[in-house]
Design a protein around this motif. Structure first.
Motif, PDB file in Angstrom:
ATOM      1  N   TRP A  70       0.824  -1.208   0.000  1.00  0.00           N
ATOM      2  CA  TRP A  70       0.000   0.000   0.000  1.00  0.00           C
ATOM      3  C   TRP A  70       0.857   1.256   0.000  1.00  0.00           C
ATOM      4  CZ3 TRP A  70      -5.252   0.616  -0.517  1.00  0.00           C
ATOM      5  CH2 TRP A  70      -5.994  -0.572  -0.564  1.00  0.00           C
ATOM      6  N   GLY A  71       2.029   1.190   0.605  1.00  0.00           N
ATOM      7  CA  GLY A  71       2.919   2.337   0.598  1.00  0.00           C
ATOM      8  C   GLY A  71       3.498   2.635  -0.774  1.00  0.00           C
ATOM      9  N   SER A  72       3.393   1.682  -1.696  1.00  0.00           N
ATOM     10  CA  SER A  72       3.872   1.890  -3.059  1.00  0.00           C
ATOM     11  C   SER A  72       2.900   2.719  -3.900  1.00  0.00           C
ATOM     12  CB  SER A  72       4.108   0.535  -3.746  1.00  0.00           C
ATOM     13  OG  SER A  72       5.110  -0.201  -3.087  1.00  0.00           O
ATOM     14  N   ARG A  73       1.693   2.882  -3.412  1.00  0.00           N
ATOM     15  CA  ARG A  73       0.697   3.675  -4.143  1.00  0.00           C
ATOM     16  C   ARG A  73       0.992   5.162  -3.970  1.00  0.00           C
ATOM     17  NH1 ARG A  73      -4.846   0.942  -4.808  1.00  0.00           N
ATOM     18  NH2 ARG A  73      -5.450   3.101  -5.223  1.00  0.00           N
ATOM     19  N   ALA A  74       0.940   5.897  -5.055  1.00  0.00           N
ATOM     20  CA  ALA A  74       1.188   7.334  -4.994  1.00  0.00           C
ATOM     21  C   ALA A  74       0.071   8.078  -4.273  1.00  0.00           C
ATOM     22  CB  ALA A  74       1.358   7.889  -6.408  1.00  0.00           C
ATOM     23  N   ASP A  75      -1.100   7.457  -4.178  1.00  0.00           N
ATOM     24  CA  ASP A  75      -2.245   8.128  -3.549  1.00  0.00           C
ATOM     25  C   ASP A  75      -2.444   7.715  -2.097  1.00  0.00           C
ATOM     26  OD1 ASP A  75      -3.025   5.539  -4.046  1.00  0.00           O
ATOM     27  OD2 ASP A  75      -4.945   6.056  -4.979  1.00  0.00           O
ATOM     28  N   ALA A  76      -1.465   7.010  -1.519  1.00  0.00           N
ATOM     29  CA  ALA A  76      -1.645   6.496  -0.160  1.00  0.00           C
ATOM     30  C   ALA A  76      -0.501   6.902   0.753  1.00  0.00           C
ATOM     31  CB  ALA A  76      -1.762   4.970  -0.180  1.00  0.00           C
ATOM     32  N   VAL A  77      -0.822   7.048   2.018  1.00  0.00           N
ATOM     33  CA  VAL A  77       0.176   7.210   3.068  1.00  0.00           C
ATOM     34  C   VAL A  77      -0.064   6.078   4.070  1.00  0.00           C
ATOM     35  CG1 VAL A  77      -1.288   8.784   4.411  1.00  0.00           C
ATOM     36  CG2 VAL A  77       1.185   8.804   4.746  1.00  0.00           C
ATOM     37  N   LEU A 128      -5.139  -8.734  -4.018  1.00  0.00           N
ATOM     38  CA  LEU A 128      -5.122  -7.290  -3.801  1.00  0.00           C
ATOM     39  C   LEU A 128      -6.236  -6.608  -4.587  1.00  0.00           C
ATOM     40  CD1 LEU A 128      -1.288  -6.645  -3.824  1.00  0.00           C
ATOM     41  CD2 LEU A 128      -2.819  -6.388  -1.868  1.00  0.00           C
ATOM     42  N   ALA A 129      -6.508  -7.109  -5.771  1.00  0.00           N
ATOM     43  CA  ALA A 129      -7.607  -6.550  -6.559  1.00  0.00           C
ATOM     44  C   ALA A 129      -8.940  -6.773  -5.850  1.00  0.00           C
ATOM     45  CB  ALA A 129      -7.630  -7.173  -7.951  1.00  0.00           C
ATOM     46  N   ASP A 180     -13.518  -0.261  -2.214  1.00  0.00           N
ATOM     47  CA  ASP A 180     -13.957   0.741  -3.190  1.00  0.00           C
ATOM     48  C   ASP A 180     -12.851   1.698  -3.619  1.00  0.00           C
ATOM     49  OD1 ASP A 180     -15.911   1.741  -4.890  1.00  0.00           O
ATOM     50  OD2 ASP A 180     -16.594   3.249  -3.459  1.00  0.00           O
ATOM     51  N   VAL A 181     -11.669   1.147  -3.890  1.00  0.00           N
ATOM     52  CA  VAL A 181     -10.595   1.920  -4.511  1.00  0.00           C
ATOM     53  C   VAL A 181     -10.052   1.104  -5.676  1.00  0.00           C
ATOM     54  CG1 VAL A 181      -9.950   3.123  -2.391  1.00  0.00           C
ATOM     55  CG2 VAL A 181      -8.778   1.008  -3.005  1.00  0.00           C
ATOM     56  N   PRO A 182      -9.487   1.750  -6.693  1.00  0.00           N
ATOM     57  CA  PRO A 182      -8.958   0.990  -7.822  1.00  0.00           C
ATOM     58  C   PRO A 182      -7.666   0.260  -7.448  1.00  0.00           C
ATOM     59  CG  PRO A 182      -8.491   3.323  -8.103  1.00  0.00           C
ATOM     60  CD  PRO A 182      -9.382   3.212  -6.903  1.00  0.00           C
ATOM     61  N   PHE A 183      -7.510  -0.933  -7.972  1.00  0.00           N
ATOM     62  CA  PHE A 183      -6.243  -1.643  -7.832  1.00  0.00           C
ATOM     63  C   PHE A 183      -5.191  -0.959  -8.692  1.00  0.00           C
ATOM     64  CE2 PHE A 183      -3.416  -4.771  -9.890  1.00  0.00           C
ATOM     65  CZ  PHE A 183      -2.657  -5.137  -8.783  1.00  0.00           C
ATOM     66  N   ARG A 184      -3.941  -0.932  -8.213  1.00  0.00           N
ATOM     67  CA  ARG A 184      -2.839  -0.356  -8.977  1.00  0.00           C
ATOM     68  C   ARG A 184      -1.677  -1.338  -9.034  1.00  0.00           C
ATOM     69  NH1 ARG A 184      -2.397   6.177  -7.937  1.00  0.00           N
ATOM     70  NH2 ARG A 184      -4.506   6.661  -8.651  1.00  0.00           N
ATOM     71  N   GLU A 185      -1.093  -1.462 -10.206  1.00  0.00           N
ATOM     72  CA  GLU A 185      -0.010  -2.426 -10.411  1.00  0.00           C
ATOM     73  C   GLU A 185       1.188  -2.160  -9.500  1.00  0.00           C
ATOM     74  OE1 GLU A 185       0.525  -5.167 -12.356  1.00  0.00           O
ATOM     75  OE2 GLU A 185      -1.604  -5.181 -12.879  1.00  0.00           O
ATOM     76  N   GLU A 186       1.417  -0.904  -9.120  1.00  0.00           N
ATOM     77  CA  GLU A 186       2.569  -0.602  -8.280  1.00  0.00           C
ATOM     78  C   GLU A 186       2.474  -1.253  -6.893  1.00  0.00           C
ATOM     79  OE1 GLU A 186       0.314   3.490  -8.330  1.00  0.00           O
ATOM     80  OE2 GLU A 186       0.588   1.775  -9.693  1.00  0.00           O
ATOM     81  N   MET A 187       1.301  -1.776  -6.552  1.00  0.00           N
ATOM     82  CA  MET A 187       1.157  -2.465  -5.272  1.00  0.00           C
ATOM     83  C   MET A 187       1.909  -3.797  -5.246  1.00  0.00           C
ATOM     84  SD  MET A 187      -2.908  -1.814  -4.491  1.00  0.00           S
ATOM     85  CE  MET A 187      -2.834  -2.352  -2.778  1.00  0.00           C
ATOM     86  N   LEU A 188       2.364  -4.255  -6.389  1.00  0.00           N
ATOM     87  CA  LEU A 188       3.021  -5.559  -6.483  1.00  0.00           C
ATOM     88  C   LEU A 188       4.537  -5.484  -6.359  1.00  0.00           C
ATOM     89  CD1 LEU A 188       0.909  -7.042  -9.408  1.00  0.00           C
ATOM     90  CD2 LEU A 188       0.644  -7.486  -6.960  1.00  0.00           C
ATOM     91  N   LYS A 189       5.103  -4.280  -6.303  1.00  0.00           N
ATOM     92  CA  LYS A 189       6.557  -4.150  -6.227  1.00  0.00           C
ATOM     93  C   LYS A 189       6.937  -2.987  -5.323  1.00  0.00           C
ATOM     94  CE  LYS A 189       7.532  -5.939 -10.893  1.00  0.00           C
ATOM     95  NZ  LYS A 189       8.169  -5.646 -12.209  1.00  0.00           N
TER      96      LYS A 189
END
Length: 242
Positions: A22-29, A165-166, A173-182
């Motif tokens: 989750w920390g890999s997401r640009a929209d998350a802290v 994760l998806a 209710d948030v979109p899955f993002r590929e960056e969550m995998l690395k």
């Protein structure tokens, strides 16, 4: 969109890898076990690795921490992912503030969890695993919302991270993002002060490791603990995302 996602886990349960994801997401802290310092002040008889460092560097005042967790999301991000340890919810902790969060649950086969926990706590009790607290909180959330909160099993995540994760993202209710995998290896500023004592293996990772059965027996002296953990685990496992 504004999501305060509390992922309630127990120790040795890929919870730090999930925080990395989750920390890999640009929209998350993200935040790391925000109730840990308070927990340690109430359980000084069972000193954890990193006890002194944790109390020296983290807020142990419960109401202060709760205000932060339920207040404005740091850095004005839309997602606040909170890596929470369920066993930090000591009996005296009131739970009403959790109603303002979106709760999810991360579980792991008790045999694998206990044999890993033994590396850090030589005589774990059922309460140290977080499973009683997870089960009670799960029922509280379900009764208060009328909905079944998402449950992830660690083995399912490791077998198919993208799929699980998806499913979790869809459930909250948030979109899955590929960056969550690395993610990049090494420590993070968001890691707790206890990280050098607990996160050595996570520091080496860049993604979720493939699932491998440990095949290690739980010591006979913990047979009662294992039996109760398995009972609670099955209650939650029935509701897992799949």
């Amino acid at each position: 969109m504004s999501l305060r996602l509390a992922m309630w886990s127990g120790p040795r349960n890929i919870s730090t890898a999930m925080m990395r994801s989750w920390g890999s997401r640009a929209d998350a802290v993200v935040c790391d076990e925000p109730l840990y310092a308070h927990y340690l002040t109430r359980t000084a008889d069972r000193r954890h690795p990193g006890y002194d460092e944790t109390l020296a560097n983290h807020d142990a005042e419960l109401l202060s921490v709760i205000r932060w967790l339920t207040g404005p999301i740091p850095q004005e991000r839309p997602i606040f992912y909170q890596k929470q340890m369920a066993h930090h919810l000591l009996p005296e902790v009131e739970l009403e503030w959790i109603d303002g969060l979106t709760s999810a649950f991360l579980i792991r086969d008790p045999r694998e969890m206990l044999t890993s926990l033994l590396e850090f706590l030589p005589d774990p009790r059922v309460e140290d695993t977080g499973l009683p607290q997870q089960a009670a909180l799960f029922e509280r959330v379900r009764q208060r919302t009328g909905l079944t909160p998402p449950v992830l099993d660690a083995a399912d995540v490791l077998r198919n991270p993208r799929r699980m994760l998806a499913l979790l993202c869809d459930a909250v209710d948030v979109p899955f993002r590929e960056e969550m995998l690395k993610w990049a290896p090494g420590p993070r500023d968001t890691d707790g002060a206890w990280a050098p004592f607990w996160y050595a293996k996570v520091y080496e990772t860049t993604t979720f490791a493939p699932y491998k059965s440990k095949g290690v027996d739980v010591p006979e002296r913990l047979a009662g603990v294992l039996a109760e953990c398995e009972r609670l685990y099955q209650q939650l496992y029935t509701h897992r995302l799949r």
